[in-house]
Design an enzyme around this catalytic site. Structure first.
Site, short mmCIF file in Angstrom:
data_model
loop_
_atom_site.label_atom_id
_atom_site.label_comp_id
_atom_site.label_asym_id
_atom_site.label_seq_id
_atom_site.Cartn_x
_atom_site.Cartn_y
_atom_site.Cartn_z
N GLU A 107 0.82 -1.21 0.00
CA GLU A 107 0.00 0.00 0.00
C GLU A 107 0.86 1.27 0.00
OE1 GLU A 107 -3.63 2.21 2.48
OE2 GLU A 107 -2.56 0.54 3.38
N LYS A 116 -2.76 -2.00 -2.87
CA LYS A 116 -3.79 -1.11 -2.35
C LYS A 116 -3.34 0.31 -2.66
CE LYS A 116 -6.55 0.09 1.71
NZ LYS A 116 -7.09 -0.36 3.01
#
Length: 295
Positions: free
Chosen positions: A176, A213
């Site tokens: 992420e 993400k």
């Protein structure tokens, strides 16, 4: 690795629920839920209250595998139980929802326009415990605030280095590298970020699987080519400070990108609501996020 969970994440319709607020973000999450800081006197009481909040969400009839593929947990939540089962087991066995674990320890200070992850001491021990608790994968967050090539390169290198360590332990890392939605040069950061991600993907062993993400891109469908990489199980989107309506609207314009919302998921839920009120609002929220995720 649980092959049923792998198949669900890779091919299922739905989104990932992020229930992983931790540390400094927990008081804010509780306040949003209507529980003020004077309601608890120490960290253990605080985490007990937030676990009660998460338990209420997870046990709700609205929190259903028809819409939700997976849920990201905080370490403290992983170690607690719901109806006599560890949280991850309850999620999978009772709900059919795949459990993930947040493993990062927060962000380092801003440098070169980015915030790397702080060191993660004892990561291997945490990953072993996660495996014992039947966790499928992990999540870790960095933050990009400026289109600084050197900084973005460092973010992606750090993410993939730790991601490799996680994959070696039999877990699927969610990488992420968030781009700040308020960044003045967000689109330029996204272009630099994608180049660095592809560079790191090209270095992975052929059997290594990851998830990404990412912030919802400025240019619609900008991450479609990342979704086609054989190493990438799914690309999921964070809400990043957008309201629920804004996040859903932007997400719906990105085919194949599915939600992994936190604040946008719990928006409007409060401790004072009756179960009927709570479940009705959560149901509408989940269905709206689901619809935006399957466009």
């Amino acid at each position: 690795m649980n092959t049923n969970q792998l198949d669900r994440i890779q091919t299922g319709k739905g989104f990932i629920a992020a229930l992983d607020q931790s540390g400094g973000s927990t008081p804010k999450a509780l306040l949003q839920y209507g529980i003020k800081e004077d309601s608890y006197s120490n960290e253990d009481e605080m985490y007990t209250l937030v676990h009660e909040m998460r338990t209420r969400i997870i046990k709700s009839t609205a929190f259903d595998s028809k819409y939700i593929l997976g849920a990201i947990l905080f370490e403290n939540t992983m170690d607690r139980s719901i109806d006599g089962q560890f949280t991850a087991d309850y999620l999978w066995e009772k709900k059919g929802i795949v459990p993930f674990l947040k493993v990062d320890q927060g962000l380092a200070d801003l440098e070169n326009g980015v915030q790397l992850m702080k060191p993660i001491p004892g990561l291997n021990d945490l990953l072993k415990r996660a495996s014992e608790r039947n966790i499928f994968g992990t999540k870790m967050r960095s933050l990009i605030k400026e289109a600084n090539p050197a900084g973005i390169k460092k973010v992606v290198e750090q993410q993939f280095a730790i991601g490799h360590q996680i994959a070696e332990m039999g877990l699927v890392p969610i990488i992420e590298p968030e781009v700040d939605i308020n960044s003045a040069d967000k689109e330029a950061s996204e272009k630099l970020l994608k180049v660095e991600i592809f560079d790191q993907l090209s270095k992975l062993g052929k059997d290594v699987k990851i998830m990404l993400k990412l912030s919802i891109p400025t240019q619609n469908n900008f991450y479609s080519d990342l979704m086609e990489d054989p190493h990438v199980l799914r690309v999921v989107a964070l809400s990043g400070g957008y309201t629920q309506a804004e996040a859903n609207e932007k997400l719906a314009h990105n085919h194949g990108l599915i939600a992994s919302f936190s604040r946008a998921l719990s928006q409007g839920l409060t401790a004072e609501q009756t179960d009927n009120e709570f479940n009705a609002l959560l149901s509408k929220t989940i269905e709206d996020i689901y619809e935006a995720s399957i466009k």
